[in-house]
Scaffold this motif. Structure first.
Motif, short mmCIF file in Angstrom:
data_model
loop_
_atom_site.label_atom_id
_atom_site.label_comp_id
_atom_site.label_asym_id
_atom_site.label_seq_id
_atom_site.Cartn_x
_atom_site.Cartn_y
_atom_site.Cartn_z
N LEU A 49 0.85 -1.19 0.00
CA LEU A 49 0.00 0.00 0.00
C LEU A 49 0.89 1.24 0.00
N PRO A 50 0.35 2.38 -0.43
CA PRO A 50 1.13 3.63 -0.40
C PRO A 50 1.62 3.94 1.01
N GLU A 51 2.72 4.66 1.12
CA GLU A 51 3.29 5.02 2.42
C GLU A 51 2.27 5.69 3.34
N SER A 52 1.36 6.47 2.77
CA SER A 52 0.34 7.16 3.58
C SER A 52 -0.61 6.18 4.27
N GLU A 53 -0.66 4.93 3.79
CA GLU A 53 -1.52 3.92 4.38
C GLU A 53 -0.74 2.87 5.19
N GLN A 54 0.55 3.06 5.33
CA GLN A 54 1.38 2.17 6.15
C GLN A 54 1.32 2.67 7.59
N THR A 55 0.27 2.25 8.30
CA THR A 55 -0.05 2.82 9.61
C THR A 55 0.25 1.88 10.78
N LEU A 56 1.06 0.86 10.56
CA LEU A 56 1.39 -0.05 11.64
C LEU A 56 2.33 0.63 12.63
N LEU A 57 2.23 0.21 13.87
CA LEU A 57 3.10 0.71 14.93
C LEU A 57 4.02 -0.44 15.36
N GLU A 58 5.29 -0.19 15.45
CA GLU A 58 6.24 -1.16 15.99
C GLU A 58 6.16 -2.53 15.31
N ALA A 59 6.11 -2.58 14.00
CA ALA A 59 6.03 -3.84 13.27
C ALA A 59 7.41 -4.49 13.19
N THR A 60 7.48 -5.79 13.53
CA THR A 60 8.73 -6.54 13.47
C THR A 60 8.48 -7.93 12.91
#
Length: 123
Positions: free
Chosen positions: A58-69
């Protein structure tokens, strides 16, 4: 609060994904968080088809995850992330259908492990 914290554990080393299905548990037309161990990243993808070329970030504006690992250790793969449930079009408070996939390789592609489950995320 309104934050979802997820931890997916896979008892093998390979890429893993957790999707949010708006199509009754089917892959196509859904979005997913895909963890790619070699890239050391987990992020949102659009699942617009079954072909690898139809699965795109998805576009960067929709990359809304927090602390993804995404980590691998001793034959296991673990993906973690947090996600606000406020104003999110992919997942919400209430009933959600999750889809999952895993492969026996870090190379993204076909997966023979898959399924779906419906969970109610009411507070």
């Amino acid at each position: 609060g309104d934050t979802l914290c997820m931890r997916l554990e896979y008892d093998n080393e390979g890429w893993i994904g957790l999707g949010f299905s708006s199509t009754d548990g089917r892959m196509v037309g859904s979005t997913a968080i895909i963890g790619l161990p070699d890239a050391k990243e987990a992020k949102y993808y659009a699942l617009d088809g079954m072909a690898e070329s139809m699965i795109t970030p998805l576009p960067e504006s929709e990359q809304t995850l927090l602390e993804a690992t995404i980590l691998q250790n001793d034959g296991f793969t673990v993906m973690t992330f947090a996600k606000s449930l406020k104003d999110d079009e992919h997942i919400s408070i209430g009933e959600n259908t999750f889809i999952f996939a895993a492969a026996n390789s870090n190379q993204f592609g076909y997966h023979d492990k898959r399924g779906a489950v419906t969970l109610n995320l009411s507070s």
